[in-house]
Write a protein that holds these residues in place. Sequence first.
Motif, PDB file in Angstrom:
ATOM      1  N   GLU A 238       4.353 -23.036  35.631  1.00 40.40           N
ATOM      2  CA  GLU A 238       2.529 -22.452  36.411  1.00 40.40           C
ATOM      3  C   GLU A 238       2.077 -23.503  36.801  1.00 40.40           C
ATOM      4  O   GLU A 238       1.749 -23.235  38.052  1.00 40.40           O
ATOM      5  N   ILE A 239       1.802 -24.610  36.431  1.00 44.00           N
ATOM      6  CA  ILE A 239       1.244 -26.080  36.370  1.00 44.00           C
ATOM      7  C   ILE A 239       2.278 -26.463  38.084  1.00 44.00           C
ATOM      8  O   ILE A 239       1.274 -26.627  38.809  1.00 44.00           O
ATOM      9  N   LYS A 240       3.187 -26.567  37.909  1.00 39.81           N
ATOM     10  CA  LYS A 240       4.255 -26.760  38.510  1.00 39.81           C
ATOM     11  C   LYS A 240       4.067 -26.487  39.677  1.00 39.81           C
ATOM     12  O   LYS A 240       3.207 -26.146  41.098  1.00 39.81           O
ATOM     13  N   ASP A 241       4.203 -24.837  40.459  1.00 37.59           N
ATOM     14  CA  ASP A 241       3.921 -23.481  41.016  1.00 37.59           C
ATOM     15  C   ASP A 241       2.236 -23.695  41.831  1.00 37.59           C
ATOM     16  O   ASP A 241       2.218 -24.099  43.094  1.00 37.59           O
ATOM     17  N   LEU A 242       1.498 -23.827  41.060  1.00 36.68           N
ATOM     18  CA  LEU A 242       0.022 -24.276  41.199  1.00 36.68           C
ATOM     19  C   LEU A 242      -0.407 -25.298  42.449  1.00 36.68           C
ATOM     20  O   LEU A 242      -1.004 -24.800  43.966  1.00 36.68           O
ATOM     21  N   GLU A 243       0.344 -26.740  41.541  1.00 34.34           N
ATOM     22  CA  GLU A 243       0.504 -28.102  42.608  1.00 34.34           C
ATOM     23  C   GLU A 243       0.882 -27.757  44.096  1.00 34.34           C
ATOM     24  O   GLU A 243       0.690 -28.189  44.748  1.00 34.34           O
ATOM     25  N   TYR A 244       2.307 -26.568  44.334  1.00 32.44           N
ATOM     26  CA  TYR A 244       3.107 -26.265  45.209  1.00 32.44           C
ATOM     27  C   TYR A 244       2.473 -25.517  46.346  1.00 32.44           C
ATOM     28  O   TYR A 244       2.263 -26.580  47.209  1.00 32.44           O
ATOM     29  N   GLN A 245       1.170 -24.706  45.847  1.00 29.78           N
ATOM     30  CA  GLN A 245       0.523 -23.706  46.512  1.00 29.78           C
ATOM     31  C   GLN A 245      -0.391 -24.893  47.190  1.00 29.78           C
ATOM     32  O   GLN A 245      -0.934 -24.312  48.248  1.00 29.78           O
ATOM     33  N   ALA A 246      -0.476 -25.897  45.855  1.00 26.71           N
ATOM     34  CA  ALA A 246      -2.283 -26.867  46.631  1.00 26.71           C
ATOM     35  C   ALA A 246      -1.820 -27.817  47.936  1.00 26.71           C
ATOM     36  O   ALA A 246      -2.820 -28.263  48.337  1.00 26.71           O
ATOM     37  N   GLU A 247      -0.483 -28.111  47.889  1.00 21.82           N
ATOM     38  CA  GLU A 247      -0.352 -29.015  48.576  1.00 21.82           C
ATOM     39  C   GLU A 247      -0.746 -28.518  49.748  1.00 21.82           C
ATOM     40  O   GLU A 247       0.214 -27.582  51.102  1.00 21.82           O
ATOM     41  N   LYS A 248      -0.998 -30.093  50.750  1.00 21.90           N
ATOM     42  CA  LYS A 248      -1.141 -29.752  51.952  1.00 21.90           C
ATOM     43  C   LYS A 248      -1.781 -31.267  52.444  1.00 21.90           C
ATOM     44  O   LYS A 248      -2.612 -32.469  52.732  1.00 21.90           O
ATOM     45  N   ASP A 249      -0.869 -31.924  53.623  1.00 19.23           N
ATOM     46  CA  ASP A 249      -0.507 -33.292  54.323  1.00 19.23           C
ATOM     47  C   ASP A 249      -0.668 -34.071  52.959  1.00 19.23           C
ATOM     48  O   ASP A 249      -1.849 -35.338  52.931  1.00 19.23           O
ATOM     49  N   HIS A 250      -0.127 -34.188  51.938  1.00 20.93           N
ATOM     50  CA  HIS A 250       0.025 -35.497  50.934  1.00 20.93           C
ATOM     51  C   HIS A 250      -1.481 -35.187  50.106  1.00 20.93           C
ATOM     52  O   HIS A 250      -1.351 -36.575  49.128  1.00 20.93           O
ATOM     53  N   PHE A 251      -2.083 -34.051  49.681  1.00 22.03           N
ATOM     54  CA  PHE A 251      -2.906 -34.158  49.233  1.00 22.03           C
ATOM     55  C   PHE A 251      -3.024 -32.574  48.341  1.00 22.03           C
ATOM     56  O   PHE A 251      -2.948 -31.471  48.640  1.00 22.03           O
ATOM     57  N   LEU A 252      -4.313 -32.203  47.615  1.00 25.35           N
ATOM     58  CA  LEU A 252      -4.111 -31.115  47.085  1.00 25.35           C
ATOM     59  C   LEU A 252      -5.466 -30.419  47.858  1.00 25.35           C
ATOM     60  O   LEU A 252      -6.491 -31.015  47.146  1.00 25.35           O
ATOM     61  N   ASP A 253      -5.036 -29.036  47.796  1.00 26.62           N
ATOM     62  CA  ASP A 253      -6.678 -28.505  48.650  1.00 26.62           C
ATOM     63  C   ASP A 253      -7.144 -27.641  47.353  1.00 26.62           C
ATOM     64  O   ASP A 253      -6.914 -26.685  46.792  1.00 26.62           O
ATOM     65  N   TYR A 254      -8.506 -28.337  47.667  1.00 28.46           N
ATOM     66  CA  TYR A 254      -9.503 -27.657  46.303  1.00 28.46           C
ATOM     67  C   TYR A 254      -9.364 -26.201  46.188  1.00 28.46           C
ATOM     68  O   TYR A 254      -9.566 -25.949  45.005  1.00 28.46           O
ATOM     69  N   LYS A 255      -9.257 -26.191  47.039  1.00 24.76           N
ATOM     70  CA  LYS A 255      -9.917 -24.082  47.891  1.00 24.76           C
ATOM     71  C   LYS A 255      -8.666 -23.463  47.006  1.00 24.76           C
ATOM     72  O   LYS A 255      -9.038 -22.306  45.799  1.00 24.76           O
ATOM     73  N   VAL A 256      -7.342 -23.889  46.858  1.00 21.24           N
ATOM     74  CA  VAL A 256      -6.441 -23.021  46.326  1.00 21.24           C
ATOM     75  C   VAL A 256      -6.204 -22.762  44.394  1.00 21.24           C
ATOM     76  O   VAL A 256      -6.591 -22.193  44.009  1.00 21.24           O
ATOM     77  N   ILE A 257      -7.108 -24.681  44.171  1.00 26.49           N
ATOM     78  CA  ILE A 257      -7.600 -24.251  42.793  1.00 26.49           C
ATOM     79  C   ILE A 257      -8.232 -23.881  42.598  1.00 26.49           C
ATOM     80  O   ILE A 257      -8.486 -22.573  41.635  1.00 26.49           O
TER      81      ILE A 257
END
Length: 272
Positions: A238-257
Amino acid sequence: MITCRECGALIEELAERCPYCGAINELGAEHKYMQDMYDLKDDLKEVGNIPSEEIKAEVKSNVHFTGKAVAVLLALVLILAAVFLFLRYSGDIIYSVYNKMTDTRMADTREQMQWERENFPKLDAWYEEGDYDSILAFCNEIDAATGGISYSYTNWEHWNILPFYDTYQECMELKKYIQQGEETYLYEYQAALYDALTMNYDKELFHQVDDKDESLVDGWIKETMRFVKDTYQMGDSEIKDLEYQAEKDHFLDYKVIYKYVEEHKDRVPVTD
């Protein structure tokens, strides 16, 4: 609603300041800062992604208005050039503006070298003692300088462990609040999960040069991710899935998290 730490009044959880005493609400101030930064990044990216075919079509359809077409094209070129220059030099521009507003200037080469000779031995001693709190506090004071000369600690050989330790400490502080039964708020869980996953994500892209640093960072990440699994009731997949969904241009989109925590707030022990 939360309680103002200065005057005790009840205020909105994400209010930037207390409307009664004017004290800064750290949760609200950080939320507004992150929101503004991501909105600015998104706006600039949208401007920078104007399709060239659309520009050509617009010019062709208005060929009889040559002067206007040239003006429109020139304006678009200038806008794109400005966006490129901003993205390329935004760090320097922002830092220069900050220095001007705070009446601070960057140390010249001689001043920086003298400062390093005086302070790096102190950082080295704390590092050998394992006193990372003192290192972090010292560097935060340098970052928060409001006048005089601004120095850089990035030449210190272990400086790159600091972002990881800072995040680790924030998560451990929330863990302590939970264990002691203190008031906790949804935004704290959102910010902590974002920081923890970013810490884990960045480690995949960046490797410490020093073996001891590598071991320290790995340990902090391991304990932080254990906190995430226990607090948010998440498994590895689940952690990996969330990281994948939040990944955006080599950073994580805080809005998704943040949205994820909002949707699963029944999992976390929020007290507000």
